[in-house]
Design a protein around this motif. Sequence first.
Motif, PDB file in Angstrom:
ATOM      1  N   LEU A  13     -71.807 -24.832  45.088  1.00  0.00           N
ATOM      2  CA  LEU A  13     -71.694 -25.133  43.656  1.00  0.00           C
ATOM      3  C   LEU A  13     -70.275 -25.615  43.343  1.00  0.00           C
ATOM      4  CD1 LEU A  13     -72.693 -25.187  40.734  1.00  0.00           C
ATOM      5  CD2 LEU A  13     -72.256 -22.707  40.623  1.00  0.00           C
ATOM      6  N   TRP A  14     -69.266 -24.947  43.904  1.00  0.00           N
ATOM      7  CA  TRP A  14     -67.876 -25.370  43.696  1.00  0.00           C
ATOM      8  C   TRP A  14     -67.660 -26.794  44.219  1.00  0.00           C
ATOM      9  CZ3 TRP A  14     -63.733 -24.588  40.963  1.00  0.00           C
ATOM     10  CH2 TRP A  14     -62.520 -25.121  41.388  1.00  0.00           C
ATOM     11  N   ALA A  15     -68.176 -27.061  45.418  1.00  0.00           N
ATOM     12  CA  ALA A  15     -68.015 -28.401  45.998  1.00  0.00           C
ATOM     13  C   ALA A  15     -68.692 -29.453  45.125  1.00  0.00           C
ATOM     14  CB  ALA A  15     -68.586 -28.438  47.419  1.00  0.00           C
ATOM     15  N   TYR A  16     -69.880 -29.144  44.625  1.00  0.00           N
ATOM     16  CA  TYR A  16     -70.589 -30.078  43.738  1.00  0.00           C
ATOM     17  C   TYR A  16     -69.769 -30.322  42.469  1.00  0.00           C
ATOM     18  CZ  TYR A  16     -73.941 -31.830  40.330  1.00  0.00           C
ATOM     19  OH  TYR A  16     -74.562 -32.570  39.340  1.00  0.00           O
ATOM     20  N   CYS A  17     -69.330 -29.240  41.824  1.00  0.00           N
ATOM     21  CA  CYS A  17     -68.560 -29.376  40.582  1.00  0.00           C
ATOM     22  C   CYS A  17     -67.302 -30.208  40.812  1.00  0.00           C
ATOM     23  CB  CYS A  17     -68.185 -28.002  40.025  1.00  0.00           C
ATOM     24  SG  CYS A  17     -69.576 -27.051  39.391  1.00  0.00           S
ATOM     25  N   PRO A  24     -65.950 -41.277  38.094  1.00  0.00           N
ATOM     26  CA  PRO A  24     -65.458 -41.927  36.865  1.00  0.00           C
ATOM     27  C   PRO A  24     -66.331 -41.625  35.641  1.00  0.00           C
ATOM     28  CG  PRO A  24     -65.417 -43.459  38.718  1.00  0.00           C
ATOM     29  CD  PRO A  24     -66.117 -42.216  39.208  1.00  0.00           C
ATOM     30  N   GLY A  25     -65.674 -41.123  34.604  1.00  0.00           N
ATOM     31  CA  GLY A  25     -66.335 -40.859  33.335  1.00  0.00           C
ATOM     32  C   GLY A  25     -66.804 -39.430  33.151  1.00  0.00           C
ATOM     33  N   VAL A  26     -67.020 -38.691  34.237  1.00  0.00           N
ATOM     34  CA  VAL A  26     -67.550 -37.333  34.114  1.00  0.00           C
ATOM     35  C   VAL A  26     -66.526 -36.404  33.456  1.00  0.00           C
ATOM     36  CG1 VAL A  26     -68.356 -35.287  35.371  1.00  0.00           C
ATOM     37  CG2 VAL A  26     -69.205 -37.558  36.005  1.00  0.00           C
ATOM     38  N   GLU A  27     -65.289 -36.427  33.938  1.00  0.00           N
ATOM     39  CA  GLU A  27     -64.275 -35.541  33.367  1.00  0.00           C
ATOM     40  C   GLU A  27     -64.107 -35.785  31.864  1.00  0.00           C
ATOM     41  OE1 GLU A  27     -59.522 -34.411  33.725  1.00  0.00           O
ATOM     42  OE2 GLU A  27     -60.331 -36.004  34.982  1.00  0.00           O
ATOM     43  N   SER A  28     -63.956 -37.039  31.474  1.00  0.00           N
ATOM     44  CA  SER A  28     -63.724 -37.324  30.052  1.00  0.00           C
ATOM     45  C   SER A  28     -64.929 -36.929  29.201  1.00  0.00           C
ATOM     46  CB  SER A  28     -63.351 -38.790  29.840  1.00  0.00           C
ATOM     47  OG  SER A  28     -64.379 -39.635  30.297  1.00  0.00           O
ATOM     48  N   GLU A  29     -66.137 -37.165  29.698  1.00  0.00           N
ATOM     49  CA  GLU A  29     -67.329 -36.790  28.934  1.00  0.00           C
ATOM     50  C   GLU A  29     -67.457 -35.271  28.842  1.00  0.00           C
ATOM     51  OE1 GLU A  29     -70.444 -37.293  26.427  1.00  0.00           O
ATOM     52  OE2 GLU A  29     -68.987 -38.767  27.091  1.00  0.00           O
ATOM     53  N   CYS A  30     -67.193 -34.583  29.940  1.00  0.00           N
ATOM     54  CA  CYS A  30     -67.236 -33.119  29.922  1.00  0.00           C
ATOM     55  C   CYS A  30     -66.214 -32.548  28.942  1.00  0.00           C
ATOM     56  CB  CYS A  30     -66.988 -32.563  31.322  1.00  0.00           C
ATOM     57  SG  CYS A  30     -68.391 -32.696  32.437  1.00  0.00           S
ATOM     58  N   LEU A  31     -65.010 -33.085  28.964  1.00  0.00           N
ATOM     59  CA  LEU A  31     -63.972 -32.588  28.052  1.00  0.00           C
ATOM     60  C   LEU A  31     -64.325 -32.869  26.592  1.00  0.00           C
ATOM     61  CD1 LEU A  31     -60.740 -33.389  30.069  1.00  0.00           C
ATOM     62  CD2 LEU A  31     -61.906 -31.184  29.803  1.00  0.00           C
ATOM     63  N   GLU A  36     -65.430 -31.018  21.464  1.00  0.00           N
ATOM     64  CA  GLU A  36     -66.093 -31.391  20.216  1.00  0.00           C
ATOM     65  C   GLU A  36     -67.354 -30.586  19.933  1.00  0.00           C
ATOM     66  OE1 GLU A  36     -66.712 -35.627  20.399  1.00  0.00           O
ATOM     67  OE2 GLU A  36     -64.580 -36.003  20.834  1.00  0.00           O
ATOM     68  N   CYS A  37     -67.981 -30.060  20.979  1.00  0.00           N
ATOM     69  CA  CYS A  37     -69.270 -29.378  20.808  1.00  0.00           C
ATOM     70  C   CYS A  37     -69.245 -27.932  21.295  1.00  0.00           C
ATOM     71  CB  CYS A  37     -70.366 -30.144  21.550  1.00  0.00           C
ATOM     72  SG  CYS A  37     -70.474 -31.878  21.085  1.00  0.00           S
ATOM     73  N   ASN A  38     -68.094 -27.490  21.776  1.00  0.00           N
ATOM     74  CA  ASN A  38     -67.923 -26.120  22.258  1.00  0.00           C
ATOM     75  C   ASN A  38     -68.910 -25.766  23.374  1.00  0.00           C
ATOM     76  OD1 ASN A  38     -66.542 -23.675  22.279  1.00  0.00           O
ATOM     77  ND2 ASN A  38     -68.020 -22.731  20.896  1.00  0.00           N
ATOM     78  N   LEU A  39     -69.172 -26.720  24.251  1.00  0.00           N
ATOM     79  CA  LEU A  39     -70.067 -26.469  25.380  1.00  0.00           C
ATOM     80  C   LEU A  39     -69.257 -26.024  26.589  1.00  0.00           C
ATOM     81  CD1 LEU A  39     -72.581 -29.447  25.085  1.00  0.00           C
ATOM     82  CD2 LEU A  39     -72.866 -27.077  24.338  1.00  0.00           C
ATOM     83  N   ASP A  40     -69.872 -25.203  27.415  1.00  0.00           N
ATOM     84  CA  ASP A  40     -69.245 -24.684  28.625  1.00  0.00           C
ATOM     85  C   ASP A  40     -69.491 -25.685  29.748  1.00  0.00           C
ATOM     86  OD1 ASP A  40     -68.557 -23.318  30.951  1.00  0.00           O
ATOM     87  OD2 ASP A  40     -69.415 -21.415  30.280  1.00  0.00           O
ATOM     88  N   VAL A  41     -68.442 -26.378  30.159  1.00  0.00           N
ATOM     89  CA  VAL A  41     -68.556 -27.415  31.188  1.00  0.00           C
ATOM     90  C   VAL A  41     -69.086 -26.834  32.497  1.00  0.00           C
ATOM     91  CG1 VAL A  41     -67.214 -29.003  32.631  1.00  0.00           C
ATOM     92  CG2 VAL A  41     -66.827 -28.930  30.165  1.00  0.00           C
ATOM     93  N   VAL A  42     -68.655 -25.643  32.848  1.00  0.00           N
ATOM     94  CA  VAL A  42     -69.122 -25.033  34.091  1.00  0.00           C
ATOM     95  C   VAL A  42     -70.642 -24.881  34.060  1.00  0.00           C
ATOM     96  CG1 VAL A  42     -69.067 -22.928  35.491  1.00  0.00           C
ATOM     97  CG2 VAL A  42     -66.931 -23.908  34.628  1.00  0.00           C
ATOM     98  N   LEU A  43     -71.193 -24.453  32.945  1.00  0.00           N
ATOM     99  CA  LEU A  43     -72.645 -24.306  32.854  1.00  0.00           C
ATOM    100  C   LEU A  43     -73.353 -25.660  32.858  1.00  0.00           C
ATOM    101  CD1 LEU A  43     -72.982 -21.310  30.387  1.00  0.00           C
ATOM    102  CD2 LEU A  43     -73.534 -21.347  32.826  1.00  0.00           C
ATOM    103  N   LEU A  44     -72.745 -26.673  32.252  1.00  0.00           N
ATOM    104  CA  LEU A  44     -73.343 -28.017  32.300  1.00  0.00           C
ATOM    105  C   LEU A  44     -73.388 -28.524  33.736  1.00  0.00           C
ATOM    106  CD1 LEU A  44     -71.667 -29.727  29.214  1.00  0.00           C
ATOM    107  CD2 LEU A  44     -73.986 -28.803  29.370  1.00  0.00           C
ATOM    108  N   LEU A  45     -72.298 -28.313  34.471  1.00  0.00           N
ATOM    109  CA  LEU A  45     -72.273 -28.749  35.868  1.00  0.00           C
ATOM    110  C   LEU A  45     -73.223 -27.913  36.725  1.00  0.00           C
ATOM    111  CD1 LEU A  45     -68.471 -29.500  36.305  1.00  0.00           C
ATOM    112  CD2 LEU A  45     -70.325 -31.121  35.856  1.00  0.00           C
ATOM    113  N   ALA A  46     -73.369 -26.640  36.396  1.00  0.00           N
ATOM    114  CA  ALA A  46     -74.341 -25.802  37.115  1.00  0.00           C
ATOM    115  C   ALA A  46     -75.761 -26.321  36.872  1.00  0.00           C
ATOM    116  CB  ALA A  46     -74.220 -24.344  36.685  1.00  0.00           C
ATOM    117  N   ALA A 161     -73.142 -39.669  40.017  1.00  0.00           N
ATOM    118  CA  ALA A 161     -72.191 -38.923  40.830  1.00  0.00           C
ATOM    119  C   ALA A 161     -72.906 -38.135  41.919  1.00  0.00           C
ATOM    120  CB  ALA A 161     -71.377 -37.978  39.962  1.00  0.00           C
ATOM    121  N   GLY A 162     -74.080 -37.639  41.622  1.00  0.00           N
ATOM    122  CA  GLY A 162     -74.826 -36.830  42.569  1.00  0.00           C
ATOM    123  C   GLY A 162     -75.358 -37.627  43.755  1.00  0.00           C
ATOM    124  N   ARG A 163     -75.418 -38.928  43.609  1.00  0.00           N
ATOM    125  CA  ARG A 163     -75.911 -39.751  44.711  1.00  0.00           C
ATOM    126  C   ARG A 163     -74.863 -39.936  45.797  1.00  0.00           C
ATOM    127  NH1 ARG A 163     -79.115 -41.908  40.596  1.00  0.00           N
ATOM    128  NH2 ARG A 163     -77.735 -43.524  39.836  1.00  0.00           N
TER     129      ARG A 163
END
Length: 170
Positions: A13-17, A24-31, A36-46, A161-163
Amino acid sequence: MQTGAKENLSRKLWAYCSRVYEYPGVESECLRLQDECNLDVVLLLAAGFCSQYRLAWNRLIFTELRAESADLRRDFILPIRNMRRRAKSIATPAVYESLKSAELALERWQIDHIGQRLEELRELDGEMAEDMEGALMVCVPPDDRGLQERLLGLASLLNSAGRIGDKPAD
């Protein structure tokens, strides 16, 4: 279940995250979703991890993991994140980097816990999300169409990214 197997899924899971966050684009979208939405990035990546590797993931699992992560986030991750952000413009680079490292270590702690719980849940053979979009949709209220729309962009990025890279072995 052996402890080594639980640690193994946590490492995967750590390696995937780490890998998808660099895409490109994942970090900025997650942040954006975090700030802006108070979402937990770790849970989104999980959620993305579970979708890609066909592990159990549904609203019940998400809700349980969010509740289990709440104290860690409230008491440790968010205070360090707030200190790091405040320190960015006033602290020495060494202090800023130390706070950044501490925040990352705390997120790793959260990821390790989630990985262990996912290993336990895998034994239960739980319901899997149909796809990346479905996995992410369980992370937001079912009636929040605006937030669901925002997650579609992240789903697309995580699919791309997962590909890249290897899938973890069972």
